[in-house]
Write an enzyme that holds these catalytic residues in place. Sequence first.
Site, mmCIF file in Angstrom:
data_model
loop_
_atom_site.group_PDB
_atom_site.id
_atom_site.type_symbol
_atom_site.label_atom_id
_atom_site.label_comp_id
_atom_site.label_asym_id
_atom_site.label_seq_id
_atom_site.Cartn_x
_atom_site.Cartn_y
_atom_site.Cartn_z
ATOM 1 N N ASP A 14 0.928 -1.266 0.095
ATOM 2 C CA ASP A 14 -0.165 -0.165 0.003
ATOM 3 C C ASP A 14 0.922 1.271 -0.105
ATOM 4 O OD1 ASP A 14 -2.347 -1.562 0.175
ATOM 5 O OD2 ASP A 14 -2.349 -1.670 2.240
ATOM 6 N N LYS A 17 1.596 2.310 -5.260
ATOM 7 C CA LYS A 17 2.270 1.742 -6.360
ATOM 8 C C LYS A 17 1.261 1.994 -7.585
ATOM 9 C CE LYS A 17 2.245 -2.464 -4.357
ATOM 10 N NZ LYS A 17 2.111 -1.971 -3.077
ATOM 11 N N GLY A 41 -4.455 -4.133 -3.875
ATOM 12 C CA GLY A 41 -5.589 -3.187 -4.270
ATOM 13 C C GLY A 41 -4.809 -1.855 -4.457
ATOM 14 N N HIS A 42 -4.827 -1.504 -5.715
ATOM 15 C CA HIS A 42 -4.013 -0.338 -6.385
ATOM 16 C C HIS A 42 -5.017 0.672 -6.507
ATOM 17 C CE1 HIS A 42 -0.130 -3.268 -7.142
ATOM 18 N NE2 HIS A 42 -0.640 -3.233 -6.028
ATOM 19 N N GLN A 223 1.881 -5.760 -3.432
ATOM 20 C CA GLN A 223 2.479 -5.869 -1.930
ATOM 21 C C GLN A 223 3.904 -5.145 -1.541
ATOM 22 O OE1 GLN A 223 1.380 -9.511 -3.381
ATOM 23 N NE2 GLN A 223 -0.506 -8.522 -2.995
ATOM 24 N N THR A 238 3.012 -12.801 2.345
ATOM 25 C CA THR A 238 2.071 -13.241 1.263
ATOM 26 C C THR A 238 2.845 -14.541 0.794
ATOM 27 O OG1 THR A 238 0.660 -12.544 -0.554
ATOM 28 C CG2 THR A 238 2.976 -11.765 -0.656
ATOM 29 N N THR A 300 -9.706 -4.686 1.614
ATOM 30 C CA THR A 300 -10.631 -5.264 2.738
ATOM 31 C C THR A 300 -11.273 -4.340 3.293
ATOM 32 O OG1 THR A 300 -8.654 -5.223 4.146
ATOM 33 C CG2 THR A 300 -9.104 -7.322 2.796
ATOM 34 N N ASP A 332 2.575 14.656 2.197
ATOM 35 C CA ASP A 332 1.573 15.622 2.700
ATOM 36 C C ASP A 332 0.885 15.221 4.062
ATOM 37 O OD1 ASP A 332 0.299 13.672 0.579
ATOM 38 O OD2 ASP A 332 -1.300 14.136 1.398
HETATM 39 P P1 GDP Z 1 -0.564 0.506 -3.493
HETATM 40 O O1 GDP Z 1 -1.222 -0.836 -3.023
HETATM 41 O O2 GDP Z 1 0.861 0.760 -3.346
HETATM 42 O O3 GDP Z 1 -1.080 0.979 -4.958
HETATM 43 O O4 GDP Z 1 -1.428 1.561 -2.588
HETATM 44 P P2 GDP Z 1 -2.873 1.691 -2.175
HETATM 45 O O5 GDP Z 1 -3.642 2.206 -3.242
HETATM 46 O O6 GDP Z 1 -3.567 0.442 -1.466
HETATM 47 O O7 GDP Z 1 -2.887 2.791 -1.028
HETATM 48 C C1 GDP Z 1 -2.393 4.001 -1.238
HETATM 49 C C2 GDP Z 1 -3.412 5.195 -0.808
HETATM 50 O O8 GDP Z 1 -2.849 6.389 -0.841
HETATM 51 C C3 GDP Z 1 -4.612 5.233 -1.865
HETATM 52 O O9 GDP Z 1 -5.697 5.602 -1.281
HETATM 53 C C4 GDP Z 1 -4.081 6.345 -2.684
HETATM 54 O O10 GDP Z 1 -5.025 7.090 -3.534
HETATM 55 C C5 GDP Z 1 -3.439 7.164 -1.516
HETATM 56 N N1 GDP Z 1 -2.251 8.284 -2.120
HETATM 57 C C6 GDP Z 1 -1.110 7.821 -2.930
HETATM 58 N N2 GDP Z 1 -0.294 8.628 -2.967
HETATM 59 C C7 GDP Z 1 -0.708 9.690 -2.053
HETATM 60 C C8 GDP Z 1 -0.155 10.829 -1.592
HETATM 61 O O11 GDP Z 1 1.116 11.251 -1.843
HETATM 62 N N3 GDP Z 1 -0.684 11.609 -0.445
HETATM 63 C C9 GDP Z 1 -1.973 11.062 -0.109
HETATM 64 N N4 GDP Z 1 -2.597 11.887 0.871
HETATM 65 N N5 GDP Z 1 -2.537 10.128 -0.323
HETATM 66 C C10 GDP Z 1 -1.879 9.230 -1.489
HETATM 67 P P1 IMO Z 2 -0.906 -3.900 -2.247
HETATM 68 O O1 IMO Z 2 -0.601 -4.577 -3.661
HETATM 69 C C1 IMO Z 2 -1.148 -4.556 1.985
HETATM 70 C C2 IMO Z 2 -0.945 -8.735 3.571
HETATM 71 C C3 IMO Z 2 -2.245 -9.265 4.242
HETATM 72 C C4 IMO Z 2 -1.722 -10.105 5.062
HETATM 73 C C5 IMO Z 2 -0.477 -10.756 4.400
HETATM 74 C C6 IMO Z 2 -1.084 -12.085 3.687
HETATM 75 O O2 IMO Z 2 -2.217 -3.321 -2.417
HETATM 76 O O3 IMO Z 2 0.058 -3.345 -1.624
HETATM 77 P P2 IMO Z 2 -2.545 -12.904 1.604
HETATM 78 O O4 IMO Z 2 -3.888 -12.491 1.279
HETATM 79 O O5 IMO Z 2 -1.491 -12.260 0.538
HETATM 80 O O6 IMO Z 2 -2.717 -14.006 2.016
HETATM 81 O O7 IMO Z 2 -2.115 -12.027 2.935
HETATM 82 O O8 IMO Z 2 -0.240 -9.655 3.293
HETATM 83 N N1 IMO Z 2 -1.378 -8.187 2.061
HETATM 84 C C7 IMO Z 2 -1.052 -6.785 1.632
HETATM 85 N N2 IMO Z 2 -1.114 -5.768 2.504
HETATM 86 N N3 IMO Z 2 -1.036 -4.469 0.765
HETATM 87 C C8 IMO Z 2 -1.109 -5.637 -0.216
HETATM 88 O O9 IMO Z 2 -1.116 -5.613 -1.470
HETATM 89 C C9 IMO Z 2 -1.261 -6.839 0.254
HETATM 90 N N4 IMO Z 2 -1.578 -7.795 -0.066
HETATM 91 C C10 IMO Z 2 -1.495 -8.852 0.973
HETATM 92 O O10 IMO Z 2 -2.782 -8.076 5.041
HETATM 93 O O11 IMO Z 2 -0.802 -9.534 6.270
HETATM 94 MG MG MG Z 3 -2.970 -1.588 -1.978
#
Ligand code: GDP
Ligand code: IMO
Ligand code: MG
Length: 421
Positions: A14, A17, A41-42, A223, A238, A300, A332
């Site tokens: 998270d 990416k 979840g991207h 991840q 994972t 989730t 930020d």
């Molecule tokens: P990923 O799994 O690595 O793609 O990241 P996620 O999408 O799960 O989580 C990143 C969250 O941070 C998302 O809700 C994005 O919209 C948000 N986000 C990304 N870059 C920034 C940033 O620079 N500032 C803020 N406030 N939110 C951001």
């Molecule tokens: P993105 O790509 C954050 C975590 C789960 C759990 C462990 C194992 O959005 O960054 P799994 O479902 O793979 O068996 O879960 O890994 N996990 C993540 N945490 N971002 C993810 O993906 C994740 N994918 C799995 O919360 O702790």
């Molecule tokens: Mg994510």
Amino acid sequence: MKKADVVLGLQWGDEGKGKVVDVLTPEYNVVARFQGGPNAGHSIHFAGQSFVLHTIPSGIFRDGTINIIGNGVVVDPVILADEIAAIEAMGVDVAGRLRISKKAHLILPTHRIIDAASEAAKGKAKIGSTLKGIGPAYMDKTGRNGLRVGDIVSPQFMERYERLKNKHMELLKQYDYDYDIAEYEKEWFEGIGTLRRFELIESEYAINDLIAADASVLAEGAQGSMLDVDFGTYPFVTSSNTLCAGVCTGLGVAPTHIGEVYGIFKAYCTRVGSGPFPTELFDETGEKLRSVGREFGATTGRPRRCGWLDMVALKYAVMMNGVTGLIMMKSDVLNDFETIKVATAYELDGQRIDYFPYEAADDLKPVYREFEGWNCDICNIRKYEDFPQAFREYVEFIERETGVPVKIISVGPDRDETIVR
Ligand code: GDP
Ligand code: IMO
Ligand code: MG
């Protein structure tokens, strides 16, 4: 011949990416996922809209980009078909932009059930899995029992599906776990129908041909490095190699064909699910990071655990990935903090250590270095020179510690809220 660049997470996932890949995509002809599955979840924000991708690469919203789901990915046809439908509803020609590797493994409905049953049986020791069937699907892959995307066109597909499903149902007898897969199974076969509409390819040939033809390829990690099955906080990880090495096995790109490795990290740290997190905060500061950063899972909805930046873990990840450029996200979120802390070492049994230990138990205490906060809104800044001194000191400290330049800084979720240095 161009080399394939990589974007991957350096923390516990998270990191942002999805946003970065979407921002970088105009510079690439191909965006490819190499591991993970719908546990990812991207999130992507643009033009006042937001979208969360689980299986489809984050280049899908850019016209003229080929998006590949590589062999290292595990695919749930239900989730993929839902994603396809939602993106098609936005007017995007998904079939024109998306290719799926025949060698990617399928997540069966029973994989999800096994994931849930196994987590329930673990009680307090649970991993905190996203319960998408990731672990069981990879187990069948390495156990050589799996079904692959390419199998869906085989006349024996149904027979092989039933055989594996029955094996899973036998396995499930050892758990005291009630389940009913009828509804999900129906959707699953509808999803298989959707997959049949798509170009199923030998993605290793496709990618290498593209590289040979001077196309630019961006590999998108899911991840984060600290969730890697080999080097993460095992067993709270994972089931795939989230590190750069995963690009080689998950796409068939040779190590000599890897170019830039962009490592993404948040200006602080989060983790969702169980497992070690040395800099986790349990106080109002942690609460503030969660609320300002909107730290709730994109897959989730679970609240993410929050804490300060962990330089020991970050340096470990930089080392394992051979990171050539850093990308700092969510800067930020720290706008309004008097002091900002970074763990530069740990204390274990009264001794100071500067490596990530085999077991990062609760007695591991971070040693912090404090920074003065910048205490102002940086969201509208678009040039590095315009950042306040305190902010630049933070960035330059990270560069000195890791030995890697911070090439991109993100100051908000939108595409535009990005500073490329
Ligand atoms: P990923 O799994 O690595 O793609 O990241 P996620 O999408 O799960 O989580 C990143 C969250 O941070 C998302 O809700 C994005 O919209 C948000 N986000 C990304 N870059 C920034 C940033 O620079 N500032 C803020 N406030 N939110 C951001
Ligand atoms: P993105 O790509 C954050 C975590 C789960 C759990 C462990 C194992 O959005 O960054 P799994 O479902 O793979 O068996 O879960 O890994 N996990 C993540 N945490 N971002 C993810 O993906 C994740 N994918 C799995 O919360 O702790
Ligand atoms: Mg994510």
